[in-house]
Design a protein around this motif. Sequence first.
Motif, PDB file in Angstrom:
ATOM      1  N   VAL A  51       2.138   2.610  13.903  1.00  9.97           N
ATOM      2  CA  VAL A  51       1.277   1.754  13.117  1.00  9.97           C
ATOM      3  C   VAL A  51       0.521   2.629  12.137  1.00  9.97           C
ATOM      4  O   VAL A  51      -0.201   3.530  12.547  1.00  9.97           O
ATOM      5  CB  VAL A  51       0.302   0.971  14.006  1.00  9.97           C
ATOM      6  CG1 VAL A  51      -0.628   0.120  13.156  1.00  9.97           C
ATOM      7  CG2 VAL A  51       1.072   0.090  14.990  1.00  9.97           C
ATOM      8  N   MET A  52       0.699   2.388  10.833  1.00 11.51           N
ATOM      9  CA  MET A  52       0.070   3.199   9.799  1.00 11.51           C
ATOM     10  C   MET A  52      -0.971   2.354   9.080  1.00 11.51           C
ATOM     11  O   MET A  52      -0.657   1.288   8.547  1.00 11.51           O
ATOM     12  CB  MET A  52       1.122   3.679   8.806  1.00 11.51           C
ATOM     13  CG  MET A  52       2.244   4.506   9.423  1.00 11.51           C
ATOM     14  SD  MET A  52       1.704   6.167   9.848  1.00 11.51           S
ATOM     15  CE  MET A  52       1.668   6.905   8.233  1.00 11.51           C
ATOM     16  N   LYS A  53      -2.180   2.804   9.075  1.00  9.80           N
ATOM     17  CA  LYS A  53      -3.256   2.105   8.399  1.00  9.80           C
ATOM     18  C   LYS A  53      -3.405   2.661   6.988  1.00  9.80           C
ATOM     19  O   LYS A  53      -3.601   3.850   6.787  1.00  9.80           O
ATOM     20  CB  LYS A  53      -4.561   2.300   9.168  1.00  9.80           C
ATOM     21  CG  LYS A  53      -5.784   1.690   8.480  1.00  9.80           C
ATOM     22  CD  LYS A  53      -7.049   2.034   9.240  1.00  9.80           C
ATOM     23  CE  LYS A  53      -8.278   1.520   8.501  1.00  9.80           C
ATOM     24  NZ  LYS A  53      -9.531   1.889   9.195  1.00  9.80           N
ATOM     25  N   LYS A  54      -3.277   1.785   5.994  1.00 13.68           N
ATOM     26  CA  LYS A  54      -3.464   2.203   4.608  1.00 13.68           C
ATOM     27  C   LYS A  54      -4.950   2.226   4.291  1.00 13.68           C
ATOM     28  O   LYS A  54      -5.693   1.297   4.631  1.00 13.68           O
ATOM     29  CB  LYS A  54      -2.753   1.243   3.658  1.00 13.68           C
ATOM     30  CG  LYS A  54      -1.243   1.326   3.683  1.00 13.68           C
ATOM     31  CD  LYS A  54      -0.646   0.421   2.626  1.00 13.68           C
ATOM     32  CE  LYS A  54       0.870   0.520   2.627  1.00 13.68           C
ATOM     33  NZ  LYS A  54       1.483  -0.361   1.590  1.00 13.68           N
ATOM     34  N   CYS A  55      -5.373   3.296   3.635  1.00 18.05           N
ATOM     35  CA  CYS A  55      -6.784   3.374   3.264  1.00 18.05           C
ATOM     36  C   CYS A  55      -6.930   4.165   1.971  1.00 18.05           C
ATOM     37  O   CYS A  55      -6.072   4.968   1.608  1.00 18.05           O
ATOM     38  CB  CYS A  55      -7.612   4.007   4.382  1.00 18.05           C
ATOM     39  SG  CYS A  55      -7.098   5.673   4.814  1.00 18.05           S
ATOM     40  N   ARG A  56      -8.010   3.923   1.280  1.00 23.35           N
ATOM     41  CA  ARG A  56      -8.339   4.640   0.052  1.00 23.35           C
ATOM     42  C   ARG A  56      -9.104   5.897   0.434  1.00 23.35           C
ATOM     43  O   ARG A  56     -10.008   5.858   1.263  1.00 23.35           O
ATOM     44  CB  ARG A  56      -9.183   3.730  -0.838  1.00 23.35           C
ATOM     45  CG  ARG A  56      -9.667   4.314  -2.140  1.00 23.35           C
ATOM     46  CD  ARG A  56     -10.412   3.247  -2.932  1.00 23.35           C
ATOM     47  NE  ARG A  56     -11.103   3.829  -4.073  1.00 23.35           N
ATOM     48  CZ  ARG A  56     -12.336   4.319  -4.039  1.00 23.35           C
ATOM     49  NH1 ARG A  56     -13.019   4.302  -2.880  1.00 23.35           N
ATOM     50  NH2 ARG A  56     -12.896   4.833  -5.127  1.00 23.35           N
ATOM     51  N   LEU A  57      -8.745   7.033  -0.169  1.00 27.33           N
ATOM     52  CA  LEU A  57      -9.365   8.299   0.206  1.00 27.33           C
ATOM     53  C   LEU A  57     -10.873   8.246   0.036  1.00 27.33           C
ATOM     54  O   LEU A  57     -11.625   8.777   0.862  1.00 27.33           O
ATOM     55  CB  LEU A  57      -8.768   9.450  -0.618  1.00 27.33           C
ATOM     56  CG  LEU A  57      -9.293  10.845  -0.290  1.00 27.33           C
ATOM     57  CD1 LEU A  57      -9.020  11.205   1.169  1.00 27.33           C
ATOM     58  CD2 LEU A  57      -8.655  11.889  -1.211  1.00 27.33           C
ATOM     59  N   GLY A  58     -11.324   7.597  -1.025  1.00 25.35           N
ATOM     60  CA  GLY A  58     -12.763   7.508  -1.268  1.00 25.35           C
ATOM     61  C   GLY A  58     -13.519   6.735  -0.213  1.00 25.35           C
ATOM     62  O   GLY A  58     -14.751   6.856  -0.112  1.00 25.35           O
ATOM     63  N   ILE A 189      -8.950  11.021  -7.648  1.00 18.28           N
ATOM     64  CA  ILE A 189      -8.831  11.559  -6.287  1.00 18.28           C
ATOM     65  C   ILE A 189      -9.295  10.510  -5.276  1.00 18.28           C
ATOM     66  O   ILE A 189      -8.649  10.271  -4.258  1.00 18.28           O
ATOM     67  CB  ILE A 189      -9.655  12.857  -6.138  1.00 18.28           C
ATOM     68  CG1 ILE A 189      -9.136  13.930  -7.089  1.00 18.28           C
ATOM     69  CG2 ILE A 189      -9.613  13.361  -4.694  1.00 18.28           C
ATOM     70  CD1 ILE A 189     -10.015  15.164  -7.164  1.00 18.28           C
ATOM     71  N   ALA A 190     -10.408   9.861  -5.578  1.00 19.76           N
ATOM     72  CA  ALA A 190     -10.944   8.852  -4.662  1.00 19.76           C
ATOM     73  C   ALA A 190     -10.006   7.666  -4.507  1.00 19.76           C
ATOM     74  O   ALA A 190      -9.978   7.021  -3.453  1.00 19.76           O
ATOM     75  CB  ALA A 190     -12.311   8.388  -5.158  1.00 19.76           C
ATOM     76  N   ASP A 191      -9.212   7.379  -5.529  1.00 22.06           N
ATOM     77  CA  ASP A 191      -8.321   6.208  -5.502  1.00 22.06           C
ATOM     78  C   ASP A 191      -6.984   6.489  -4.823  1.00 22.06           C
ATOM     79  O   ASP A 191      -6.142   5.591  -4.733  1.00 22.06           O
ATOM     80  CB  ASP A 191      -8.072   5.705  -6.923  1.00 22.06           C
ATOM     81  CG  ASP A 191      -9.273   4.986  -7.508  1.00 22.06           C
ATOM     82  OD1 ASP A 191     -10.118   4.520  -6.710  1.00 22.06           O
ATOM     83  OD2 ASP A 191      -9.388   4.907  -8.743  1.00 22.06           O
TER      84      ASP A 191
END
Length: 451
Positions: A51-58, A189-191
């Motif tokens: 299970v991979m959770k997608k997230c924004r680095l920021g 970078i944050a995106d």
Amino acid sequence: STSTSGLNTSPWNIRRHQKSWTSLKGWKHRSSRNLLSCASCWVNNFQFVEVMKKCRLGDIATISAGQGAPQNSSDYCDDGVPFIKAANLKSLSEGGALSEIQRVTPEAAKKHKLKLYPSGTIVFAKSGMSCLKGIVYALPSPSYVVNHLAAVTLKREDISPYLQFYFQYHKPNRLIKDDAYPSISLSDIADIEIRLPDEAMQAHRIDVLSHIVGLIHVCKAALGKLDQLVKARFVEMFGGCHDTIRLGDVFHTLSGGTPSASRPEYYLNGKIPWLTSGEINQGIITKVSKCITEEGLSNSSAKWIPINSIVIAMYGATAGKVGLLKIRSTSNQAVCAVLPHASYHPYFLYYAITSQEQWMLSRVAGAAQPNLSQIIIRDMQIVAPPVHAQAAFAAFVEQVDKSKVVVEMRGKSLTWRERCAKCVNEAFSIPNLPFSRDYGLGTCTGKTEAN
């Protein structure tokens, strides 16, 4: 996420997977590149679910830049806090000691309002020629960071090692929009979107990749010792025993140019190799990463450089680095090419000029951004031994190159890394294999006819 239907998670089935992986242990006297091929074949025979959770680095990290470096020598001491600069990244990423870095006094830190970044913070160059390299480093202890570096401070310390590998295989320099004026914005970078697995899965991947990187470092160390052997042989044969010449009195030099970045037709579907100064750091150059079109060549100062030319980086972080061009190529204006000469063997000339790297850098000492020029390069003095001595040295270099091929075939430090990167690039999804810490990578007795 993926469905868990069809996955046999019974204890017997898990043991079967472990036994299958264990069968890959014990590879002996075989190329370490077989690890990836064998593991891939093994993975294809079984089903794994994650299970991979997608997230924004920021959202999981604070993205910021460092501060300007204190300029006075009194601002530094032997027992202060390390101050990381862009020029330090290469040596640190290759295992250099943090103790060799300049350290800032508490008084200077307070005076300049420096921000102390915690251990685990991931740093990389965000501006200047250094950011073209894509070097990533994680702070092993609290440190200050220069303003040319981006600092990614994770809100959860436990995911820092995972993110280190992420950036090693997803280089931050892919965010650069214009190589002529390289920079990476903090908002870009944050995106960055990251697929983040659970903690157990992260641990498995970090375990495997850490061992892979360790094997690569062993192979690179062996290649480095062979390079040192060649340099020692050069000094033995030509150190102070021959006449010297001024480079500009014998050789022709030229520099290139950059087609306008606002004209996509100068680059789109280009077939003409275009060398940039950042690529000269690779030594013997057999390929380049960028190409331009005939129209771009005609409407710029870029020029064709013949095979066996010596190329020298003139600007930025790679200033003074030397390469031997083994393909016909053009270049940008940050590259000086020393054209071939019938009386000088290319291998000899390459090492003769390489031996003058410190001399070149000394000509620009004190500059904030080291810049060489063709005038400085043409004023260089190099030894001028007889042709037969050059040929003897070139024959030695070719023998060492054969030894390098053996090392590369055993470790495949470059092509293997590319193949590892391909696996990681596919959603950074190395399966959650039931590895233990004694898996003995690089020693398999399985079938390897394909390799």
